[in-house]
Design an enzyme around this catalytic site. Structure first.
Site, PDB file in Angstrom:
ATOM      1  N   TYR A  94       0.768  -1.242   0.000  1.00 44.78           N
ATOM      2  CA  TYR A  94       0.000   0.000   0.000  1.00 44.78           C
ATOM      3  C   TYR A  94       0.796   1.288   0.000  1.00 44.78           C
ATOM      4  O   TYR A  94       0.224   2.357  -0.140  1.00 44.78           O
ATOM      5  CB  TYR A  94      -1.002  -0.021   1.165  1.00 44.78           C
ATOM      6  CG  TYR A  94      -2.037  -1.096   0.957  1.00 44.78           C
ATOM      7  CD1 TYR A  94      -2.955  -0.994  -0.074  1.00 44.78           C
ATOM      8  CD2 TYR A  94      -2.073  -2.243   1.746  1.00 44.78           C
ATOM      9  CE1 TYR A  94      -3.885  -1.992  -0.316  1.00 44.78           C
ATOM     10  CE2 TYR A  94      -3.001  -3.247   1.516  1.00 44.78           C
ATOM     11  CZ  TYR A  94      -3.909  -3.116   0.482  1.00 44.78           C
ATOM     12  OH  TYR A  94      -4.828  -4.105   0.237  1.00 44.78           O
ATOM     13  N   PHE A 100      -8.854  -5.009  10.636  1.00 45.59           N
ATOM     14  CA  PHE A 100     -10.133  -4.950   9.931  1.00 45.59           C
ATOM     15  C   PHE A 100      -9.910  -5.072   8.442  1.00 45.59           C
ATOM     16  O   PHE A 100      -8.770  -5.123   7.996  1.00 45.59           O
ATOM     17  CB  PHE A 100     -10.894  -3.657  10.273  1.00 45.59           C
ATOM     18  CG  PHE A 100     -10.153  -2.385   9.967  1.00 45.59           C
ATOM     19  CD1 PHE A 100     -10.251  -1.775   8.734  1.00 45.59           C
ATOM     20  CD2 PHE A 100      -9.328  -1.791  10.922  1.00 45.59           C
ATOM     21  CE1 PHE A 100      -9.557  -0.602   8.453  1.00 45.59           C
ATOM     22  CE2 PHE A 100      -8.640  -0.615  10.652  1.00 45.59           C
ATOM     23  CZ  PHE A 100      -8.756  -0.023   9.413  1.00 45.59           C
TER      24      PHE A 100
HETATM   25  C1  LIG Z   1      -3.023  -8.451  -3.044  1.00 43.29           C
HETATM   26  C2  LIG Z   1      -4.014  -8.394  -4.195  1.00 43.29           C
HETATM   27  C3  LIG Z   1      -5.273  -7.638  -3.754  1.00 43.29           C
HETATM   28  C4  LIG Z   1      -3.334  -7.654  -5.361  1.00 43.29           C
HETATM   29  O1  LIG Z   1      -4.279  -7.456  -6.384  1.00 43.29           O
HETATM   30  P1  LIG Z   1      -3.823  -7.204  -7.910  1.00 43.29           P
HETATM   31  O2  LIG Z   1      -5.046  -6.882  -8.687  1.00 43.29           O
HETATM   32  O3  LIG Z   1      -2.979  -8.324  -8.351  1.00 43.29           O
HETATM   33  O4  LIG Z   1      -2.921  -5.883  -7.761  1.00 43.29           O
HETATM   34  P2  LIG Z   1      -2.646  -4.834  -8.938  1.00 43.29           P
HETATM   35  O5  LIG Z   1      -2.447  -5.562 -10.228  1.00 43.29           O
HETATM   36  O6  LIG Z   1      -3.660  -3.756  -8.929  1.00 43.29           O
HETATM   37  O7  LIG Z   1      -1.261  -4.258  -8.451  1.00 43.29           O
HETATM   38  C5  LIG Z   1      -1.044  -2.907  -8.069  1.00 43.29           C
HETATM   39  C6  LIG Z   1       0.415  -2.773  -7.742  1.00 43.29           C
HETATM   40  O8  LIG Z   1       0.709  -3.545  -6.586  1.00 43.29           O
HETATM   41  C7  LIG Z   1       1.718  -4.509  -6.882  1.00 43.29           C
HETATM   42  N1  LIG Z   1       1.382  -5.731  -6.167  1.00 43.29           N
HETATM   43  C8  LIG Z   1       0.243  -6.421  -6.249  1.00 43.29           C
HETATM   44  N2  LIG Z   1       0.270  -7.464  -5.407  1.00 43.29           N
HETATM   45  C9  LIG Z   1       1.453  -7.429  -4.789  1.00 43.29           C
HETATM   46  C10 LIG Z   1       2.054  -8.230  -3.810  1.00 43.29           C
HETATM   47  N3  LIG Z   1       1.430  -9.303  -3.320  1.00 43.29           N
HETATM   48  N4  LIG Z   1       3.271  -7.883  -3.354  1.00 43.29           N
HETATM   49  C11 LIG Z   1       3.899  -6.793  -3.835  1.00 43.29           C
HETATM   50  N5  LIG Z   1       3.371  -5.975  -4.790  1.00 43.29           N
HETATM   51  C12 LIG Z   1       2.162  -6.300  -5.255  1.00 43.29           C
HETATM   52  C13 LIG Z   1       1.655  -4.702  -8.376  1.00 43.29           C
HETATM   53  O9  LIG Z   1       2.881  -5.176  -8.870  1.00 43.29           O
HETATM   54  C14 LIG Z   1       1.334  -3.294  -8.840  1.00 43.29           C
HETATM   55  O10 LIG Z   1       2.535  -2.544  -8.778  1.00 43.29           O
HETATM   56  P3  LIG Z   1       2.772  -1.197  -9.631  1.00 43.29           P
HETATM   57  O11 LIG Z   1       2.399  -0.084  -8.711  1.00 43.29           O
HETATM   58  O12 LIG Z   1       4.209  -1.223  -9.932  1.00 43.29           O
HETATM   59  O13 LIG Z   1       1.877  -1.252 -10.821  1.00 43.29           O
HETATM   60  C15 LIG Z   1      -4.408  -9.818  -4.677  1.00 43.29           C
HETATM   61  O14 LIG Z   1      -3.247 -10.543  -4.992  1.00 43.29           O
HETATM   62  C16 LIG Z   1      -5.204 -10.618  -3.641  1.00 43.29           C
HETATM   63  O15 LIG Z   1      -6.424 -10.651  -3.695  1.00 43.29           O
HETATM   64  N6  LIG Z   1      -4.517 -11.274  -2.672  1.00 43.29           N
HETATM   65  C17 LIG Z   1      -5.188 -12.109  -1.648  1.00 43.29           C
HETATM   66  C18 LIG Z   1      -6.046 -11.285  -0.694  1.00 43.29           C
HETATM   67  C19 LIG Z   1      -5.237 -10.196  -0.039  1.00 43.29           C
HETATM   68  O16 LIG Z   1      -4.224 -10.435   0.607  1.00 43.29           O
HETATM   69  N7  LIG Z   1      -5.705  -8.944  -0.175  1.00 43.29           N
HETATM   70  C20 LIG Z   1      -5.068  -7.766   0.426  1.00 43.29           C
HETATM   71  C21 LIG Z   1      -5.826  -7.415   1.641  1.00 43.29           C
HETATM   72  S1  LIG Z   1      -5.009  -6.186   2.610  1.00 43.29           S
END
Ligand SMILES: CC(C)(COP(=O)(O)OP(=O)(O)OC[C@H]1O[C@@H](n2cnc3c(N)ncnc32)[C@H](O)[C@@H]1OP(=O)(O)O)[C@@H](O)C(=O)NCCC(=O)NCCS
Length: 419
Positions: free
Chosen positions: A137, A419
């Site tokens: 984030y 949360f």
């Molecule tokens: C984590 C999660 C929400 C990422 O969703 P996503 O659609 O793949 O993310 P995005 O494609 O929008 O990525 C946005 C940016 O974050 C980065 N990113 C995404 N997941 C990442 C991870 N696990 N670790 C590090 N960077 C990550 C991407 O590389 C991208 O980077 P950029 O700014 O260089 O473009 C998804 O993998 C998921 O649902 N995980 C399981 C549930 C979870 O843990 N949710 C988070 C709750 S806090």
């Protein structure tokens, strides 16, 4: 729901439905979110239970044409967060999940950018979330603002310095739990910058364990000698006593409004014959418990571990919402490609009850990005440490030290609820 073709379009849902039966879009959204988090398969009952906790909240989903289930989810609501000397309105963000087959295509970005833009338009000064991972984030302007430590207490080695006990303990039954606990948590949270208020529905989840934990939970309240309630603890059994003769109890929530209630709630936890260990995964980094005991080694700590991430959406409103322990005038330059926090801001704390913050043309004393500002906001990290890492630029001599004195919180920031 009508779904346009092409591009990621974020849809907003308002959870609705009759008692015990959510509308179809909300139920589908809940199932999709649970799958993204690798949760247990939702049942109609668990979906209804979860939907009930979402009343009045905002759901977001991204849908592909022809599919009624979202490929990405996000939930948010209006919360109040304690800050030094007061509180601030916060956009509380959670349930960000992307379908396993659709990851790394910008869907997290799509739902979060949309939510933050709406919160900013609504004038909400900050956004807050807790995260499953530490590297997600910062790119969206969030910085770690509070930490927790996991605590493990050997109750059979714990001897209280103060002989006690004092006051009165009583068990709180699930039916009366919310009414007893809510006003105590509301008082207790004001002692900790970063503590969030709780929704009405959250009490049911806390006392029942929600859809993910069906093991029994116990709640005990404590009142002082005048009969005034001053704290409560909720705990459950993490490991039963039947194999080892010594159970491990897990604290799910402990809210104390006075030092005496804190001590007596811990004394209660140590008094349970069948338990030898009490754990609490979300204790504060400055937990006073060891100081109550004749042998502080009865308590072990792990961590600290990051907990609350903050993102300022309206810098003047967020800075004016908190109080400052010293009078000064300092200029911060904030770099924020998303725009919400970008600018050069003067913070003037010469009036201790009405600090002023606003845009300025003056030369900046310090410069940082939005995520660093989020970490600094509650005073949980020393700006001089961030200056040593290059996260904060000290542009006038001694400015990081001045900022440290300005932001110093009255107590350690702590939010004990993920949360
Ligand atoms: C984590 C999660 C929400 C990422 O969703 P996503 O659609 O793949 O993310 P995005 O494609 O929008 O990525 C946005 C940016 O974050 C980065 N990113 C995404 N997941 C990442 C991870 N696990 N670790 C590090 N960077 C990550 C991407 O590389 C991208 O980077 P950029 O700014 O260089 O473009 C998804 O993998 C998921 O649902 N995980 C399981 C549930 C979870 O843990 N949710 C988070 C709750 S806090």
């Amino acid at each position: 729901m009508t779904v346009p073709a092409g591009g990621w379009q974020v849809h907003r849902l308002v959870p609705s439905g009759t008692e015990g039966a959510p509308d179809a879009d909300t139920a589908t959204w809940i199932r999709a979110m649970a799958a993204a988090f690798l949760g247990p398969r939702p049942t109609p009952e668990s979906v209804a239970t979860q939907a009930a906790t979402m009343a009045g909240q905002r759901l977001r989903g991204v849908y592909e044409p022809g599919d009624t289930a979202p490929v990405a989810t996000l939930r948010s609501w209006d919360a109040r967060m304690s800050v030094p000397g007061g509180e601030v309105a916060a956009d509380a963000v959670t349930s960000i999940g992307v379908r396993a087959t659709h990851r790394r295509r910008g869907l997290l970005r799509a739902v979060l950018v949309d939510d933050l833009a709406e919160a900013a338009r609504a004038g909400t000064p900050v956004a807050a979330l807790t995260s499953t991972q530490g590297s997600l984030y910062e790119r969206f302007g969030f910085g770690v603002a509070t930490w927790t430590r996991a605590l493990r207490l050997d109750t059979r080695a714990a001897v209280f310095r103060d002989p006690g006990p004092t006051g009165r303990l009583r068990t709180l039954d699930p039916a009366g739990f919310a009414a007893a606990a809510a006003p105590l948590q509301d008082r207790a949270r004001r002692r900790h910058p970063g503590a969030m208020d709780r929704s009405a529905a959250s009490w049911t989840t806390l006392i029942s364990g929600g859809v993910y934990d069906s093991s029994p939970r116990y709640a005990v309240g404590w009142s002082d000698a005048t009969g005034r309630p001053a704290g409560y603890v909720v705990y459950g059994v993490a490991e039963g006593w039947w194999s080892t003769g010594s159970a491990t109890l897990a604290v799910h929530d402990l809210q104390a409004t006075t030092p005496e209630s804190y001590r007596e709630l811990w004394r209660h936890l140590c008094s349970l014959d069948l338990a030898g260990t009490v754990t609490w995964s979300e204790a504060s980094v400055d937990e006073p418990l060891p100081w109550l005991l004749t042998d502080p080694r009865a308590v072990r700590f792990d961590g600290p571990r990051e907990m609350l991430w903050l993102r300022l959406l309206d810098v003047p409103a967020a800075l004016a919402a908190r109080r400052y322990p010293v009078a000064d005038r300092l200029v911060l330059r904030v770099h924020d490609p998303a725009g919400h926090a970008a600018g050069t801001w003067a913070l003037d704390t010469t009036d201790p009850v009405a600090p002023a913050a606003g845009p300025t043309d003056a030369e900046a004393d310090v410069a940082c990005d939005a995520a660093t500002l989020g970490s600094l906001y509650l005073g949980g990290v020393d700006p001089r440490v961030l200056a040593r890492t290059g996260r904060l630029d000290e542009l006038t001599a001694g400015a990081a030290g001045r900022l440290a004195r300005l932001l110093a919180p009255p107590s350690v920031p702590w939010n004990g609820t993920r949360f």
